[in-house]
Design an enzyme around this catalytic site. Structure first.
Site, mmCIF file in Angstrom:
data_model
loop_
_atom_site.group_PDB
_atom_site.id
_atom_site.type_symbol
_atom_site.label_atom_id
_atom_site.label_comp_id
_atom_site.label_asym_id
_atom_site.label_seq_id
_atom_site.Cartn_x
_atom_site.Cartn_y
_atom_site.Cartn_z
ATOM 1 N N HIS A 74 0.832 -1.218 0.000
ATOM 2 C CA HIS A 74 0.000 0.000 0.000
ATOM 3 C C HIS A 74 0.863 1.263 0.000
ATOM 4 C CE1 HIS A 74 -3.883 -2.115 0.823
ATOM 5 N NE2 HIS A 74 -3.075 -2.995 1.390
ATOM 6 N N ASN A 147 -10.300 -2.741 2.607
ATOM 7 C CA ASN A 147 -10.006 -2.746 1.170
ATOM 8 C C ASN A 147 -11.279 -2.469 0.379
ATOM 9 O OD1 ASN A 147 -7.255 -3.283 1.252
ATOM 10 N ND2 ASN A 147 -7.502 -5.498 1.076
ATOM 11 N N TYR A 361 0.883 -4.020 12.244
ATOM 12 C CA TYR A 361 0.862 -2.607 11.850
ATOM 13 C C TYR A 361 1.677 -1.715 12.776
ATOM 14 C CZ TYR A 361 -2.512 -3.846 8.245
ATOM 15 O OH TYR A 361 -3.113 -4.395 7.145
HETATM 16 FE FE1 HDE Z 1 -2.437 -4.781 5.503
HETATM 17 N N1 HDE Z 1 -0.608 -4.005 5.960
HETATM 18 N N2 HDE Z 1 -1.817 -6.593 6.124
HETATM 19 N N3 HDE Z 1 -4.209 -5.610 4.894
HETATM 20 N N4 HDE Z 1 -3.076 -3.009 4.844
HETATM 21 C C1 HDE Z 1 -0.247 -2.729 5.784
HETATM 22 O O1 HDE Z 1 0.897 -1.415 7.369
HETATM 23 C C2 HDE Z 1 -0.720 -6.835 6.865
HETATM 24 C C3 HDE Z 1 -4.570 -6.920 5.047
HETATM 25 C C4 HDE Z 1 -4.335 -2.689 4.416
HETATM 26 O O2 HDE Z 1 -3.266 3.570 3.998
HETATM 27 C C5 HDE Z 1 1.081 -2.420 6.400
HETATM 28 O O3 HDE Z 1 1.265 0.787 7.657
HETATM 29 C C6 HDE Z 1 -0.667 -8.221 7.286
HETATM 30 C C7 HDE Z 1 -5.988 -7.090 4.857
HETATM 31 C C8 HDE Z 1 -4.396 -1.303 4.051
HETATM 32 O O4 HDE Z 1 -1.532 3.357 5.310
HETATM 33 C C9 HDE Z 1 1.475 -3.729 7.090
HETATM 34 C C10 HDE Z 1 -1.791 -8.787 6.732
HETATM 35 C C11 HDE Z 1 -6.458 -5.828 4.576
HETATM 36 C C12 HDE Z 1 -3.114 -0.802 4.288
HETATM 37 C C13 HDE Z 1 0.317 -4.628 6.712
HETATM 38 C C14 HDE Z 1 -2.503 -7.770 6.015
HETATM 39 C C15 HDE Z 1 -5.338 -4.928 4.603
HETATM 40 C C16 HDE Z 1 -2.320 -1.897 4.789
HETATM 41 C C17 HDE Z 1 2.094 -1.826 5.466
HETATM 42 C C18 HDE Z 1 -2.208 -10.242 6.803
HETATM 43 C C19 HDE Z 1 -7.904 -5.426 4.249
HETATM 44 C C20 HDE Z 1 -2.623 0.599 4.041
HETATM 45 C C21 HDE Z 1 2.224 -0.363 5.845
HETATM 46 C C22 HDE Z 1 -2.771 -10.596 8.021
HETATM 47 C C23 HDE Z 1 -8.807 -5.685 5.329
HETATM 48 C C24 HDE Z 1 -2.995 1.541 5.145
HETATM 49 C C25 HDE Z 1 1.431 -0.222 7.031
HETATM 50 C C26 HDE Z 1 -2.568 2.939 4.806
HETATM 51 C C27 HDE Z 1 -0.978 -1.780 5.183
HETATM 52 C C28 HDE Z 1 0.247 -5.893 7.155
HETATM 53 C C29 HDE Z 1 -3.689 -8.032 5.291
HETATM 54 C C30 HDE Z 1 -5.484 -3.539 4.323
HETATM 55 C C31 HDE Z 1 2.828 -4.292 6.728
HETATM 56 C C32 HDE Z 1 0.392 -8.861 8.107
HETATM 57 C C33 HDE Z 1 -6.785 -8.374 4.966
HETATM 58 C C34 HDE Z 1 -5.588 -0.545 3.505
HETATM 59 O O5 HDE Z 1 1.525 -3.576 8.472
#
Ligand code: HDE
Length: 695
Positions: A74, A147, A361
């Site tokens: 993202h 999402n 996060y």
């Molecule tokens: Fe994320 N995800 N994600 N994700 N995600 C990040 O956090 C992660 C997942 C989502 O505008 C990271 O600050 C893991 C689902 C958005 O700043 C990180 C898993 C959904 C954004 C991270 C998921 C998301 C992130 C990278 C599996 C929808 C951007 C930078 C369990 C429900 C937020 C950060 C923004 C960002 C980890 C799965 C949505 C690495 C470990 C499911 C919208 O922490």
């Protein structure tokens, strides 16, 4: 300082004048006024530069460190400020402050993003979009980090690094950037049948949103709402766009990427500038254990939806984004969304993907923002309560890298009795108002297992495909053909075809035909595949959120020397009256001589504003100008693309030769100028089989 100073630039003694009265005095970061911001300190005019030049060293040193690590996923995002308004109280279901009173407003900051590409990548790859909302409630910040698709690729967070490594550019060659059409992504997907439902969404028009304002948003996981009595209700969150759902056609998307890599960011900025504020309704699906147990899937499995036809979405609020950030870095880049940040009245379910996210996060912010004090950055700071120390949070945590606050007093531990001596005693816990975790009963052996109830990987993929409009099904099949055609290892394609047979035989056959491959036997399934009732609510095309309107839409009007001023005026008025926004596009922008002798400054130049950037097209040309434009490929392409992308084309008689050269055939969407504003409210999906072969 004098009012007017002559400054020496480095350009061979050339000088320029500025009036200092208009500007404050430039200083270094530690406040020393700067006398010269044009030249380094040198020993003699042509001599070496001196190390003691603090003004230069500080400036370059700061510049050298201007970037922070981009988000691992993202990274590419755009955001806006706004508010959430409660339109239906949920006071009986949750104590969450923002849902208590109808009409109550809570500030929000919302960031949209793509997933796979780097921060400088295009806005419009085929990709899932992030939809992250930070609610600055009076009881602390709640981050709903969702999402634009209601399901996810994997069921367990331990697979997330594998998924993302496979999706991002390949490790040895460093490409492709922001694209899933490559070997490693499809290799992983073909070996992870649980991703099949998400793949249906990813290959659908959902991953080609027209603008951010045209996307749905989803919390994805099952969460809990907890009320005054401590009762928990399961909830799934939905954002429904007021502007309606709208997507682009793949060919259009590819061309937008070249014409304007910042297409969606620009749209957000300009939309807010025009006062056309992106707005969503917040909906909830509320249910209890009994409902959960009655469904043929597990509500803790993030690869599953609860169809709206089975459990309706109840609208409880709306979000309006009405202010673009002042500074991209300070706000959009430094915003830290953390799903574990919830407020009293909101809790988690045992979804193992959600549970895994609760760790990730905060961890990532520590490497990205570099400090445990990232919550003090203005964009991340809670706004709800003003505490005694003048900040919205108060506790005994102290110090750390980049501490901005200077808490008063000695009470950096708790309990303490210093207040008895008239000193600051600091804050105390409050069992009645503080956050209480829902005391769910948990038992079982510690084991690394997937529950049996997560075993069905295909029924909802089938449900999704069969719920689509025929045009959308053709887009999904074609997207699969496109992506798998970019896969160079044959066995991966074969494995994908084997998986697709479990989704829908016809889909698998269409994709195999498109690849000119034989259908392999279906892959084994871990659970029987069910024929669930289709859910038309999942459609974009001819679905409940497809809006035929000019509101929030941009209309391009192609004009040139001699364009009829009256006709142009009428079209612009009709578009405005219908709530649309029009822009004039001409071969030369400075001054377009119109038929009545007036001159018009065009909004955009033909080469810079191809028709992919607008929602519908009008062409108003004089006979002579049209003749000239027949020799201009950009003009022919402008019209050809409008037709090929199924847009309405309104035109005057003078423009007919250009339409003919562009291969425009008469249909319902090709109209004279009088009928244009009405025709421009939609796309003409029935035209599609005439302009491209789809799988
Ligand atoms: Fe994320 N995800 N994600 N994700 N995600 C990040 O956090 C992660 C997942 C989502 O505008 C990271 O600050 C893991 C689902 C958005 O700043 C990180 C898993 C959904 C954004 C991270 C998921 C998301 C992130 C990278 C599996 C929808 C951007 C930078 C369990 C429900 C937020 C950060 C923004 C960002 C980890 C799965 C949505 C690495 C470990 C499911 C919208 O922490």
């Amino acid at each position: 300082m004098t009012d007017s100073t002559v400054r020496t630039t480095g350009n061979g003694g050339e000088t320029h004048q500025t009036t200092d009265a208009d500007h404050p005095v430039l200083t270094t970061n530690h406040g020393t006024p700067v006398s010269d911001n044009q030249n380094q300190l040198k020993a003699g005019p042509r001599g070496p530069v001196l190390l003691e030049d603090e003004v230069y060293r500080e400036k370059i040193n700061h510049f050298d460190h201007e970037r922070i690590p981009e988000r691992i996923v993202h990274a590419r995002g755009s955001a806006a400020h706004g508010y959430f308004e409660c339109t239906e109280s949920l006071a009986d279901i949750t104590v969450a402050d923002l849902f208590q009173r109808k009409g109550q407003r809570t500030e929000v900051f919302t960031r949209f993003s793509t997933v796979a590409g780097g921060a400088g990548s295009i806005d419009t790859p085929r990709d899932v979009r992030g939809f992250a909302v930070k609610f600055y409630t009076r009881e602390g910040n709640w981050d709903l980090v969702g999402n634009n698709i209601p399901v996810f690729f994997i069921q367990d967070a331990i697979k997330f690094p594998d998924l993302i490594h496979a999706a991002k550019m390949e490790a040895d060659r460093g490409y492709p950037q922001a694209a899933t059409a490559h070997d490693t992504f499809w290799d992983f997907i073909s070996l992870m049948p649980e991703s099949t439902h998400m793949i249906m969404w990813a290959m659908s028009d959902r991953t080609l949103p027209r603008t951010f304002a045209n996307m749905e948003g989803f919390g994805v996981h099952t969460f809990r709402l907890i009320n005054q009595e401590g009762k928990s209700t399961f909830v799934k969150f939905h954002w429904k766009p007021k502007a309606g759902l709208a997507s682009t056609i793949w060919d259009e998307t590819v061309k937008i990427s070249g014409a304007d890599p910042d297409f969606q960011r620009r749209d957000l900025f300009e939309r807010i500038g025009r006062g056309d504020y992106p707005t969503w309704e917040l909906g909830v699906q509320l249910f209890d254990e009994a409902f959960a147990n009655s469904q043929p899937y597990d509500v803790l499995d993030a690869t599953k939806i609860i169809p709206e036809e089975v459990l309706p979405v109840k609208i409880v609020g709306r979000m309006v984004l009405d202010r673009y950030p002042d500074n991209y870095f300070a706000e959009t880049e430094q915003a830290a969304f953390v799903p574990s940040h919830v407020v009293p009245g909101i809790g988690f379910s045992n979804d193992p993907l959600l549970q895994g996210r609760l760790f990730s996060y905060t961890d990532t912010q520590l490497s990205r923002l570099g400090s445990v004090n990232f919550h003090q950055l203005p964009i991340n700071a809670a706004k709800g309560r003003a505490s005694a120390v003048g900040c919205p949070f108060i506790n005994q945590q102290r110090d750390g890298h980049m501490q901005m606050a200077a808490p008063k007093g000695r009470a950096n531990y708790e309990p303490n009795s210093l207040a008895r001596a008239g000193e600051l005693g600091g804050a105390r816990e409050d069992p009645s108002k503080g956050y209480v975790t829902f005391p769910s009963d948990e038992e079982g052996q510690k084991r690394r297992v997937r529950p049996e109830s997560f075993a069905d990987h295909y029924s909802q993929a089938r449900l999704f495909f069969r719920s689509m409009d025929p045009a959308e099904q053709a887009h999904i099949a074609s997207a699969l053909v496109f992506e798998l055609s970019k896969v160079s290892l044959e066995h991966i394609r074969v494995a994908m075809l084997a998986n697709l047979r479990n989704v829908d035989e016809e889909l698998a056959t269409r994709v195999a035909d498109g690849l000119a491959m034989e259908l392999p036997p279906p892959s084994p399934t871990a659970a029987p595949v069910l024929d669930m009732e289709p859910s038309p609510a999942l459609r974009i095309i001819r679905g409940p959120l497809e809006r035929h309107t000019l509101e929030g839409r941009t209309i391009g009007i192609l004009i040139a020397d001699g364009t009829d001023a009256g006709e142009l005026k009428k079209v612009m008025a009709a578009v405005t009256q219908a709530g649309g926004h029009s822009i004039t596009i001409a071969p030369k922008v400075g001054a377009v001589p119109l038929s009545d002798g007036s001159k018009l400054k065009a909004d955009a130049q033909l080469f810079g504003q191809p028709s992919v950037t607008v929602d519908a097209c009008a062409v108003i040309l004089s006979d002579d100008a049209c003749k000239n434009l027949l020799k201009e490929g950009a003009a022919v392409q402008w019209v050809m693309d409008a037709f090929g992308h199924l847009k309405a084309i309104g035109h005057n008689a003078g423009a007919q030769p250009l339409l003919d050269k562009a291969g425009v055939e008469l249909d319902e969407g090709v109209v004279d100028l009088g009928a244009f504003a009405k025709a421009a409210t939609k796309r003409y999906w029935d035209r599609e089989p005439k302009v491209r072969t789809l799988a």
